[in-house]
Design an enzyme around this catalytic site. Structure first.
Site: not given
Ligand code: ATP
Ligand code: MG
Length: 697
Positions: A112, A161
């Site tokens: 995300t 998400s």
């Molecule tokens: P899900 O499948 O549960 O939705 P996701 O892959 O969408 O997971 P994210 O919500 O994008 O995961 O990332 C989780 C957390 O990791 C974010 O809330 C943030 O704190 C940290 N994070 C992710 N990417 C970055 C980045 N590029 N820089 C800094 N922090 C990050």
């Molecule tokens: Mg996500």
């Protein structure tokens, strides 16, 4: 000055195809680790971007950084999510072909966040159409709204998400953003009524309670304390230190305004959110004769008021069921458990449908205005897919089954598109193609989705079959029909004995990414996703327009059974595949470095597992099958012409001849490279390294 070689030792290579030992997983992971240690979270496999979640803010996303990546070729600058964004944008503009960026990875890997950075890049760097000055804002503001209603704190991610999302961004022929459209997939509705230990309900509930002003909470009959609401405390962690519900509430409120929700719509929306909390506090008692009645009248009437429905009708519908037998309507009382599950089903339906309404509203706000649409026939699209990654939990249920099926489909797409595009490139360049062996997961997709014989069909049939059916009878059906399939296992062994490590309620699928045991408990109910007819009747008379829009009269009149959840999901995935197949894909593969959300910690076992199921080694092998590296003649000449007196400073002849002169001068052997029509293909990384080193010397 540090020599090129030691720099490479320290920070690894920025493209895995440059790894000498490209078949070794250990080398691959070591390269990731080195880069991660240096805060270099991005690495390429050719045009695929691998991203490792840093779990800390890095200073690499500023506007200046965006400018650095604008119009710059992939290999000339360090890997970045902006490079993928820019490259995709330019490909769309120059090739006039729709693009898509597919982001995958497990929960918490950063999908995300990546999708938000891509969107931000487009919103900031692309020209805007005069008609739609605020479109960029609206695109960006759709995120906090959807996250408030569709994300939740889970054990693996504080902002997880709980729905899949595909977003189209539309551009006009000048490359200006013109509109957007979102498709949402399978919201995890069960979270509305139940959360596992350490997890929360959807953010919006806590935001409203923490951030809403006193007047607002009064009109909704809500108390500020989340512990007062049964639906909010199932996971025993209503408050999370890393989340400020109050601040997020402000962000969401503002976002709703920017997107164009009216004050009235917002009020109706919040009425619904509050009604779910009151429904959760509506409790039942059991009379001496087994009849069920409501013991919390105030909660029930609060819920009814906020839902805009008649209190006594709601009460009746929560405790009785309407049946039609032989053309006659009959009312039969529900027992205690049935009433509880009718109440929960209502809460889930109300929340789930409201979420769909929200997406619809956002789409209206992002939609192309008629007049622009007609004046821009040459519009193109960039699609962004942020969808749940492969999931293996301690206890895997219907939701994980759907999520993992979705990942099988995406893997199919990846195989088709990557191999196809690779093959196409060799063909257009006139270079012979060498095939690579890879595991084709079509066999697993078929096992799940095949008509009549697939798991989903069997599940649907079991849901429809009259008489006593239950989750176990579904499992038995599976054993009968797909029992011999090489990717399907239950506790029964072929020789009639039983496999002790598996329970009698489980089946195991051997997914392309690994084995997962699914517990069939709840499969039938979740697939049925039934709401009693009299509850539907009450809801479609709601005075709340959002709800009367979501619960249509036709649904009650039309006795036809609606499509079941898994089939619905399957069909929406088929449509998604079609959408994606018509576009040129780019990939972002996200990796989670540790399970504790800590910066700087690189857990090798965890990473290895993800490298495996993201198919990265296979990806690399495909990419390396023929040539490790390819570069357009212009770019190659531009970079290395200082190494050859013939081409320096300017080459005026044909590009191919210039490249020929250059590589002859450098002493490339015939087996080391090939010239295509517009690109040079270099077989071994060491050849390119030697040339790079010569440049630095
Ligand atoms: P899900 O499948 O549960 O939705 P996701 O892959 O969408 O997971 P994210 O919500 O994008 O995961 O990332 C989780 C957390 O990791 C974010 O809330 C943030 O704190 C940290 N994070 C992710 N990417 C970055 C980045 N590029 N820089 C800094 N922090 C990050
Ligand atoms: Mg996500």
């Amino acid at each position: 000055m540090e020599s090129a070689l030691t720099a490479r030792d320290r920070v690894g290579v920025q493209d895995f195809v440059l790894l000498e030992n490209y078949n070794s997983e250990a080398t691959f992971i070591e390269n990731l680790r080195r880069r991660f240690r240096e805060n270099l979270i991005y690495t390429y496999i050719g045009s695929v971007l691998v991203s490792v979640n840093p779990y800390k803010e890095l200073e690499i996303y500023s506007k200046q950084q965006m400018e650095r990546y604008r119009g710059v070729s992939f290999y000339e600058i360090s890997p970045h999510i902006y490079a993928i964004s820019d490259n995709t944008y330019r490909a769309m503009r120059t090739e006039r072909r729709d693009q898509c960026i597919l982001i995958s990875g497990e929960s918490g890997a950063g999908k995300t966040e990546a999708s938000k950075k891509i969107l931000l890049y487009f919103a900031v760097t692309c020209p805007t159409n005069n008609h739609m000055v605020t479109l960029g804002d609206r695109l960006l503001q759709s995120n906090p709204v959807l996250e408030a209603f569709g994300n939740a704190k889970t054990l693996r991610n504080d902002n997880s998400s709980r729905f899949g999302k595909y977003m189209d961004i539309q551009f006009d022929f000048k490359g200006a953003t013109m509109g957007g459209h979102i498709l949402n997939y399978l919201l995890e509705k069960s979270r509305v009524v139940h959360q596992n230990h350490g997890e929360r309900n959807f953010h919006i509930f806590y935001q409203l309670l923490d951030g809403g002003d006193d007047d607002l909470l009064n009109t909704l009959n809500l108390e500020r304390n989340p512990h007062s609401y049964r639906y909010l405390v199932k996971g025993s962690c209503a408050r999370v230190s890393s989340i400020s519900d109050k601040n997020n509430w402000r962000v969401v409120r503002k976002a709703l305004d920017v997107i164009g929700f009216t004050a009235e719509e917002v009020q109706k929306l919040l009425n619904i959110i509050a009604s779910v909390l009151h429904l959760g506090n509506t409790l039942f008692g059991e009379g001496e004769e087994g009849e069920t009645y409501i013991i919390t009248e105030t909660q029930l009437s609060n819920a009814a008021k906020l839902l805009g429905v008649d209190g006594s009708a709601l009460k009746e519908a929560l405790t009785h069921k309407k049946l039609t037998a032989k053309g006659e309507e009959m009312i039969s009382p529900l027992n205690f458990e049935q009433a509880v599950s009718a109440r929960d089903a209502l809460a889930k339906a109300v929340y789930g449908r409201t979420f769909n309404w929200l997406v619809e509203k956002i789409n209206q706000s992002l939609a192309l205005k008629e007049e622009i649409y007609h004046s821009s026939k040459d519009a193109s699209v960039i699609g962004l897919l942020d969808i749940y990654g492969f999931e293996v939990l301690q206890h895997n249920s219907f939701e994980q089954f759907c999520i993992n099926y979705c990942n099988e489909k995406l893997q199919q797409l990846f195989i088709e598109l990557t191999l196809r595009s690779e093959q196409e490139e060799y063909e257009t360049e006139g270079i012979a193609w060498e095939t690579v062996q890879y595991f084709d997961n079509k066999i697993i997709c078929d096992l799940i989705e095949e008509k009549h014989k697939g798991i989903i069909s069997i599940l649907d049939e079991e849901c429809l079959r009259p008489g006593e059916t239950c989750d176990i009878s579904f499992l038995e059906k599976l054993e009968d029909i797909v029992g011999g399939h090489p990717h399907f296992i239950t506790h029964k062994l072929a020789n009639g004995k039983t496999r002790r490590v598996m329970s009698r309620e489980e089946f195991r699928l051997l997914h392309y990414a690994g084995e997962v045991n699914y517990n069939v408990n709840g499969f039938l109910d979740k697939n049925n996703d039934l709401l009693n007819r009299n509850l539907k009747e009450v809801m479609c008379q709601s005075e709340n327009q959002i709800l009367s829009h979501c619960f249509r009269r036709e649904e009650v009149i039309d006795q036809k059974r609606p499509e079941m959840a898994a089939s619905q999901f399957k069909n929406s995935l088929m449509k998604l595949m079609e959408i994606l197949m018509s576009k040129e894909p780019s990939y972002v593969r996200c990796i989670k470095p540790n399970d504790t959300k800590q910066p700087g910690r690189f857990d090798e076992v965890l990473v290895r597992h993800q490298v495996k199921y993201l198919g990265l080694m296979e990806n690399l092998r495909v990419r390396r099958a023929g040539f490790a590296y390819r570069r357009r003649f212009e770019a190659f000449l531009q970079r290395y012409k200082p190494l050859c007196p013939e081409t320096w400073p300017n080459w005026n002849g044909k590009l191919a001849d210039g490249v020929s002169a250059l590589v002859n001068h450098l002493g490339y052997k015939p087996e080391e490279y090939k010239l295509g029509r517009s690109k040079i293909f270099i077989r071994f990384p060491k050849t390119l390294f030697a040339t790079e080193d010569a440049l630095e010397a």
